[in-house]
Scaffold this motif. Sequence first.
Motif, PDB file in Angstrom:
ATOM      1  N   ARG A  29       5.084  15.827  -9.500  1.00 48.55           N
ATOM      2  CA  ARG A  29       5.345  16.144 -10.910  1.00 48.55           C
ATOM      3  C   ARG A  29       4.281  17.093 -11.452  1.00 48.55           C
ATOM      4  NH1 ARG A  29       9.120  13.803 -13.569  1.00 48.55           N
ATOM      5  NH2 ARG A  29       8.104  14.008 -15.585  1.00 48.55           N
ATOM      6  N   THR A  30       3.045  16.906 -11.020  1.00 48.65           N
ATOM      7  CA  THR A  30       1.958  17.780 -11.475  1.00 48.65           C
ATOM      8  C   THR A  30       2.174  19.199 -10.988  1.00 48.65           C
ATOM      9  OG1 THR A  30       0.414  15.928 -11.508  1.00 48.65           O
ATOM     10  CG2 THR A  30      -0.543  18.120 -11.426  1.00 48.65           C
ATOM     11  N   TRP A  73       1.832   5.833   6.470  1.00 52.97           N
ATOM     12  CA  TRP A  73       2.148   6.612   5.274  1.00 52.97           C
ATOM     13  C   TRP A  73       2.733   7.981   5.608  1.00 52.97           C
ATOM     14  CZ3 TRP A  73      -0.456  11.167   5.325  1.00 52.97           C
ATOM     15  CH2 TRP A  73      -1.618  11.224   6.099  1.00 52.97           C
ATOM     16  N   ARG A  74       2.593   8.429   6.843  1.00 55.45           N
ATOM     17  CA  ARG A  74       3.000   9.790   7.224  1.00 55.45           C
ATOM     18  C   ARG A  74       4.497  10.043   7.055  1.00 55.45           C
ATOM     19  NH1 ARG A  74      -1.294   8.251   9.788  1.00 55.45           N
ATOM     20  NH2 ARG A  74      -3.015   9.669  10.198  1.00 55.45           N
ATOM     21  N   ASP A  75       5.297   8.983   7.153  1.00 55.54           N
ATOM     22  CA  ASP A  75       6.749   9.147   7.011  1.00 55.54           C
ATOM     23  C   ASP A  75       7.169   9.553   5.598  1.00 55.54           C
ATOM     24  OD1 ASP A  75       7.000   8.426   9.653  1.00 55.54           O
ATOM     25  OD2 ASP A  75       7.533   6.340   9.223  1.00 55.54           O
ATOM     26  N   LEU A  76       6.267   9.444   4.639  1.00 60.54           N
ATOM     27  CA  LEU A  76       6.584   9.798   3.254  1.00 60.54           C
ATOM     28  C   LEU A  76       6.483  11.299   2.986  1.00 60.54           C
ATOM     29  CD1 LEU A  76       4.586   6.931   1.483  1.00 60.54           C
ATOM     30  CD2 LEU A  76       7.049   7.012   1.953  1.00 60.54           C
ATOM     31  N   PHE A  77       5.978  12.065   3.959  1.00 60.35           N
ATOM     32  CA  PHE A  77       5.671  13.478   3.749  1.00 60.35           C
ATOM     33  C   PHE A  77       6.368  14.358   4.773  1.00 60.35           C
ATOM     34  CE2 PHE A  77       2.189  10.943   2.145  1.00 60.35           C
ATOM     35  CZ  PHE A  77       1.952  11.507   0.900  1.00 60.35           C
ATOM     36  N   THR A  78       6.576  15.621   4.398  1.00 60.59           N
ATOM     37  CA  THR A  78       7.119  16.596   5.337  1.00 60.59           C
ATOM     38  C   THR A  78       6.006  17.037   6.289  1.00 60.59           C
ATOM     39  OG1 THR A  78       6.570  18.527   3.986  1.00 60.59           O
ATOM     40  CG2 THR A  78       8.718  17.476   3.563  1.00 60.59           C
ATOM     41  N   VAL A  79       6.368  17.710   7.343  1.00 61.04           N
ATOM     42  CA  VAL A  79       5.396  18.216   8.313  1.00 61.04           C
ATOM     43  C   VAL A  79       4.421  19.175   7.627  1.00 61.04           C
ATOM     44  CG1 VAL A  79       5.121  19.601  10.412  1.00 61.04           C
ATOM     45  CG2 VAL A  79       6.967  17.918  10.255  1.00 61.04           C
ATOM     46  N   LEU A 136      -4.043  11.238  -4.733  1.00 63.49           N
ATOM     47  CA  LEU A 136      -3.189  11.184  -3.544  1.00 63.49           C
ATOM     48  C   LEU A 136      -4.025  10.982  -2.286  1.00 63.49           C
ATOM     49  CD1 LEU A 136      -0.440  11.455  -2.139  1.00 63.49           C
ATOM     50  CD2 LEU A 136      -0.778  13.938  -2.156  1.00 63.49           C
ATOM     51  N   LEU A 137      -5.096  11.753  -2.133  1.00 65.99           N
ATOM     52  CA  LEU A 137      -5.947  11.625  -0.949  1.00 65.99           C
ATOM     53  C   LEU A 137      -6.620  10.253  -0.887  1.00 65.99           C
ATOM     54  CD1 LEU A 137      -7.595  15.158  -0.676  1.00 65.99           C
ATOM     55  CD2 LEU A 137      -5.600  14.256   0.551  1.00 65.99           C
ATOM     56  N   THR A 138      -6.966   9.701  -2.038  1.00 65.51           N
ATOM     57  CA  THR A 138      -7.569   8.368  -2.076  1.00 65.51           C
ATOM     58  C   THR A 138      -6.558   7.311  -1.628  1.00 65.51           C
ATOM     59  OG1 THR A 138      -9.097   9.017  -3.824  1.00 65.51           O
ATOM     60  CG2 THR A 138      -8.682   6.651  -3.557  1.00 65.51           C
ATOM     61  N   ALA A 139      -5.334   7.401  -2.129  1.00 66.56           N
ATOM     62  CA  ALA A 139      -4.286   6.451  -1.731  1.00 66.56           C
ATOM     63  C   ALA A 139      -4.028   6.548  -0.231  1.00 66.56           C
ATOM     64  CB  ALA A 139      -3.005   6.722  -2.519  1.00 66.56           C
ATOM     65  N   ILE A 148       0.822  -1.208   0.000  1.00 68.85           N
ATOM     66  CA  ILE A 148       0.000   0.000   0.000  1.00 68.85           C
ATOM     67  C   ILE A 148       0.855   1.257   0.000  1.00 68.85           C
ATOM     68  CG2 ILE A 148      -1.669   1.318   1.361  1.00 68.85           C
ATOM     69  CD1 ILE A 148      -2.895  -1.384   2.147  1.00 68.85           C
ATOM     70  N   LEU A 149       1.957   1.223   0.731  1.00 63.49           N
ATOM     71  CA  LEU A 149       2.821   2.410   0.781  1.00 63.49           C
ATOM     72  C   LEU A 149       3.405   2.738  -0.591  1.00 63.49           C
ATOM     73  CD1 LEU A 149       4.651   2.036   4.195  1.00 63.49           C
ATOM     74  CD2 LEU A 149       2.706   3.487   3.599  1.00 63.49           C
ATOM     75  N   ARG A 150       3.609   1.710  -1.417  1.00 65.41           N
ATOM     76  CA  ARG A 150       4.096   1.962  -2.781  1.00 65.41           C
ATOM     77  C   ARG A 150       3.081   2.785  -3.566  1.00 65.41           C
ATOM     78  NH1 ARG A 150       3.904  -2.835  -5.990  1.00 65.41           N
ATOM     79  NH2 ARG A 150       2.343  -1.857  -7.274  1.00 65.41           N
ATOM     80  N   PHE A 151       1.792   2.481  -3.377  1.00 59.89           N
ATOM     81  CA  PHE A 151       0.752   3.241  -4.065  1.00 59.89           C
ATOM     82  C   PHE A 151       0.694   4.681  -3.571  1.00 59.89           C
ATOM     83  CE2 PHE A 151      -0.828  -1.127  -4.675  1.00 59.89           C
ATOM     84  CZ  PHE A 151      -0.816  -1.138  -6.052  1.00 59.89           C
ATOM     85  N   VAL A 152       0.890   4.875  -2.270  1.00 56.23           N
ATOM     86  CA  VAL A 152       0.916   6.232  -1.720  1.00 56.23           C
ATOM     87  C   VAL A 152       2.121   6.983  -2.286  1.00 56.23           C
ATOM     88  CG1 VAL A 152       1.123   7.635   0.375  1.00 56.23           C
ATOM     89  CG2 VAL A 152      -0.320   5.583   0.389  1.00 56.23           C
ATOM     90  N   GLN A 153       3.286   6.328  -2.318  1.00 58.79           N
ATOM     91  CA  GLN A 153       4.492   6.950  -2.858  1.00 58.79           C
ATOM     92  C   GLN A 153       4.318   7.314  -4.329  1.00 58.79           C
ATOM     93  OE1 GLN A 153       7.269   7.936  -1.206  1.00 58.79           O
ATOM     94  NE2 GLN A 153       7.973   8.825  -3.129  1.00 58.79           N
ATOM     95  N   GLU A 154       3.713   6.421  -5.110  1.00 57.14           N
ATOM     96  CA  GLU A 154       3.488   6.707  -6.531  1.00 57.14           C
ATOM     97  C   GLU A 154       2.516   7.875  -6.713  1.00 57.14           C
ATOM     98  OE1 GLU A 154       2.230   2.989  -8.194  1.00 57.14           O
ATOM     99  OE2 GLU A 154       4.263   2.162  -8.156  1.00 57.14           O
ATOM    100  N   ALA A 155       1.479   7.931  -5.893  1.00 57.30           N
ATOM    101  CA  ALA A 155       0.520   9.041  -5.970  1.00 57.30           C
ATOM    102  C   ALA A 155       1.194  10.349  -5.571  1.00 57.30           C
ATOM    103  CB  ALA A 155      -0.686   8.762  -5.080  1.00 57.30           C
ATOM    104  N   LYS A 156       2.073  10.291  -4.569  1.00 56.62           N
ATOM    105  CA  LYS A 156       2.812  11.489  -4.153  1.00 56.62           C
ATOM    106  C   LYS A 156       3.735  11.962  -5.275  1.00 56.62           C
ATOM    107  CE  LYS A 156       6.102  13.213  -0.735  1.00 56.62           C
ATOM    108  NZ  LYS A 156       7.050  13.772  -1.685  1.00 56.62           N
TER     109      LYS A 156
END
Length: 103
Positions: free
Chosen positions: A18-19, A66-72, A52-55, A5-13
């Motif tokens: 890129r967007t 999943w929180r570790d993939l993002f900044t504060v 991203l929000l769905t993932a 699941i974290l791979r999907f979150v990372q890909e969405a991020k």
Amino acid sequence: MSVDILRFVQEAKEEFDRTVACKHTSFDDLYPYMMENQSFFWYKRHAAWASLLTAIRIADHAGANWRDLFTVKQLSMITNRVLDKNVLDEWLETSLNETDVEV
């Protein structure tokens, strides 16, 4: 069947990153005829944000961290769940407090 699941979150991020950076994404390949339309870029951003929000919602329900993939700052934006000017302007920025400092 194991799902990362974290791979999907990372890909969405990465797709949202890129967007926001106005780089080519898979969304551009889906609608190549829309590239000339000004509203396409807003639609593309909203679609990437929704993805991203769905993932994240799926990862939350699965109990994945999943929180570790993002900044504060990004976590704050995700919590607000609203794609606004601040998200588009500040999503890719990192503050001095959020970067790793070598000691």
